[in-house]
Design a protein around this motif. Structure first.
Motif, mmCIF file in Angstrom:
data_model
loop_
_atom_site.group_PDB
_atom_site.id
_atom_site.type_symbol
_atom_site.label_atom_id
_atom_site.label_comp_id
_atom_site.label_asym_id
_atom_site.label_seq_id
_atom_site.Cartn_x
_atom_site.Cartn_y
_atom_site.Cartn_z
ATOM 1 N N VAL A 1 0.857 -1.181 0.000
ATOM 2 C CA VAL A 1 0.000 0.000 0.000
ATOM 3 C C VAL A 1 0.897 1.236 0.000
ATOM 4 N N TYR A 2 0.535 2.219 -0.822
ATOM 5 C CA TYR A 2 1.253 3.494 -0.863
ATOM 6 C C TYR A 2 0.272 4.607 -0.531
ATOM 7 N N ALA A 3 0.690 5.507 0.353
ATOM 8 C CA ALA A 3 -0.180 6.579 0.811
ATOM 9 C C ALA A 3 0.673 7.748 1.287
ATOM 10 N N SER A 4 0.013 8.856 1.595
ATOM 11 C CA SER A 4 0.729 10.024 2.113
ATOM 12 C C SER A 4 1.338 9.714 3.474
ATOM 13 N N ASP A 5 2.228 10.577 3.932
ATOM 14 C CA ASP A 5 2.882 10.359 5.222
ATOM 15 C C ASP A 5 1.853 10.186 6.338
ATOM 16 N N ALA A 6 0.878 11.098 6.404
ATOM 17 C CA ALA A 6 -0.113 11.048 7.473
ATOM 18 C C ALA A 6 -1.002 9.815 7.360
ATOM 19 N N ASP A 7 -1.472 9.523 6.141
ATOM 20 C CA ASP A 7 -2.389 8.390 5.961
ATOM 21 C C ASP A 7 -1.687 7.049 6.145
ATOM 22 N N SER A 8 -0.403 6.979 5.815
ATOM 23 C CA SER A 8 0.304 5.702 5.912
ATOM 24 C C SER A 8 0.369 5.208 7.357
ATOM 25 N N THR A 9 0.499 6.120 8.302
ATOM 26 C CA THR A 9 0.545 5.727 9.711
ATOM 27 C C THR A 9 -0.772 5.088 10.129
ATOM 28 N N ALA A 10 -1.884 5.741 9.751
ATOM 29 C CA ALA A 10 -3.205 5.211 10.097
ATOM 30 C C ALA A 10 -3.468 3.887 9.391
ATOM 31 N N LEU A 11 -3.064 3.774 8.138
ATOM 32 C CA LEU A 11 -3.320 2.553 7.370
ATOM 33 C C LEU A 11 -2.500 1.378 7.883
ATOM 34 N N ALA A 12 -1.267 1.629 8.283
ATOM 35 C CA ALA A 12 -0.440 0.551 8.815
ATOM 36 C C ALA A 12 -1.077 -0.052 10.065
ATOM 37 N N ALA A 13 -1.629 0.826 10.917
ATOM 38 C CA ALA A 13 -2.294 0.330 12.126
ATOM 39 C C ALA A 13 -3.579 -0.405 11.775
ATOM 40 N N MET A 14 -4.322 0.113 10.813
ATOM 41 C CA MET A 14 -5.604 -0.470 10.431
ATOM 42 C C MET A 14 -5.422 -1.842 9.782
ATOM 43 N N LEU A 15 -4.424 -1.967 8.916
ATOM 44 C CA LEU A 15 -4.225 -3.218 8.179
ATOM 45 C C LEU A 15 -3.483 -4.261 9.009
ATOM 46 N N ASP A 16 -2.756 -3.836 9.999
ATOM 47 C CA ASP A 16 -2.166 -4.749 10.988
ATOM 48 C C ASP A 16 -1.414 -5.910 10.327
ATOM 49 N N GLY A 17 -0.465 -5.568 9.463
ATOM 50 C CA GLY A 17 0.383 -6.578 8.854
ATOM 51 C C GLY A 17 -0.149 -7.217 7.592
ATOM 52 N N ARG A 18 -1.327 -6.831 7.143
ATOM 53 C CA ARG A 18 -1.898 -7.429 5.931
ATOM 54 C C ARG A 18 -1.160 -6.994 4.667
ATOM 55 N N ALA A 19 -0.419 -5.889 4.744
ATOM 56 C CA ALA A 19 0.332 -5.384 3.596
ATOM 57 C C ALA A 19 1.467 -4.514 4.104
ATOM 58 N N GLU A 20 2.486 -4.367 3.292
ATOM 59 C CA GLU A 20 3.558 -3.416 3.599
ATOM 60 C C GLU A 20 3.072 -2.026 3.195
ATOM 61 N N VAL A 21 3.083 -1.091 4.114
ATOM 62 C CA VAL A 21 2.597 0.264 3.864
ATOM 63 C C VAL A 21 3.789 1.206 3.753
ATOM 64 N N THR A 22 3.840 1.960 2.650
ATOM 65 C CA THR A 22 4.951 2.876 2.392
ATOM 66 C C THR A 22 4.430 4.283 2.206
ATOM 67 N N ALA A 23 5.065 5.245 2.838
ATOM 68 C CA ALA A 23 4.706 6.657 2.704
ATOM 69 C C ALA A 23 5.368 7.246 1.466
ATOM 70 N N THR A 24 4.628 8.079 0.738
ATOM 71 C CA THR A 24 5.146 8.686 -0.491
ATOM 72 C C THR A 24 5.470 10.164 -0.336
ATOM 73 N N GLY A 25 5.284 10.726 0.875
ATOM 74 C CA GLY A 25 5.523 12.141 1.076
ATOM 75 C C GLY A 25 4.283 12.823 1.615
ATOM 76 N N PRO A 26 4.252 14.148 1.609
ATOM 77 C CA PRO A 26 3.107 14.883 2.152
ATOM 78 C C PRO A 26 1.781 14.554 1.461
ATOM 79 N N GLU A 27 1.841 14.179 0.192
ATOM 80 C CA GLU A 27 0.649 13.834 -0.586
ATOM 81 C C GLU A 27 0.836 12.447 -1.214
ATOM 82 N N PRO A 28 -0.266 11.778 -1.571
ATOM 83 C CA PRO A 28 -0.124 10.525 -2.334
ATOM 84 C C PRO A 28 0.582 10.828 -3.661
#
Length: 226
Positions: free
Chosen positions: A108-135
């Protein structure tokens, strides 16, 4: 960037320019012959990219259906199915979808802020990577390239406008199906908000071929002429 993977954007449209991934009541735009073509594209790709919206609406599995094509991948040292990639533009992805429960690799790729929330939400279901201030699509592709991904398939029109506007598409394949799907709620391949590509830009035609009663047009956007 030198390591950036080759991007193939594949979309099916009706004669009046509507896509099959945005018309809930429409008949399928693809038949068995086009499904085989699409499966070949998946088998050739290292990764397949969809948006969070498409994921929520369709819960696509993004897997290679044909056993023979899966065997080809394994014989060449690749995993049975391509890497499944979600380009997220918000802080929520439904973790209960079947998409997350298959054994295939997921990212999963998302903005810096969203990546933190998504990593917690998905709980290991995918590798979450931040792309910067915006997607950031370019940042996503650069990171995939560093992970050894050499070819990316983007299915459907959800990211088409952004990819074309940012000159990130190496090949565009449009399957034109002889159906008319216009009506309330239908979405075009490129809607008004997406039309940021330079006016008058003509895409270079690589090839055209019939597939059943449809026709597949192949274009090279980066070789566009005026």
């Amino acid at each position: 960037m030198a390591n950036r993977p080759r991007v193939l954007l594949s979309v099916a449209v009706s004669l009046d320019g509507f896509t099959d991934d945005a018309v809930e009541r429409s008949p399928l735009l693809t038949d068995a012959s086009d499904h085989a073509r699409a499966d070949r594209l998946r088998a050739d790709a290292d990764a397949i990219v969809v948006t969070g919206d498409v994921l929520f609406k369709d819960d696509p599995q993004l897997r290679v259906d044909c056993p023979g094509l899966r065997a080809e991948r394994i014989a060449t040292g690749r995993p049975e199915h391509p890497l499944k990639v979600v380009f997220a533009t918000g802080p929520h992805l439904e973790p209960g979808l079947t998409f997350w429960r298959t054994g295939d690799a997921r990212a999963v790729y998302a903005s810096d802020a969203d990546s933190t929330a998504l990593a917690a939400m998905l709980d290991g279901r995918a590798e979450v990577t931040a792309t910067g201030p915006e997607p950031d699509l370019a940042a996503m592709l650069d990171h995939l390239g560093l992970q050894g991904v050499r070819s990316v398939l983007v299915e459907g029109g959800a990211l088409a406008g952004r990819l074309l506007a940012e000159n990130l598409v190496d090949e565009l394949r449009v399957c034109v199906v002889p159906l008319l799907l216009g009506g309330t709620g239908a979405a075009r391949f490129l809607d008004t908000a997406d039309l940021t590509v330079a006016p008058g830009k003509r895409l270079a035609l690589i090839d055209s071929a019939p597939v059943g009663d449809a026709v597949v047009l192949r274009y090279a956007p980066k070789a566009a002429t005026q």
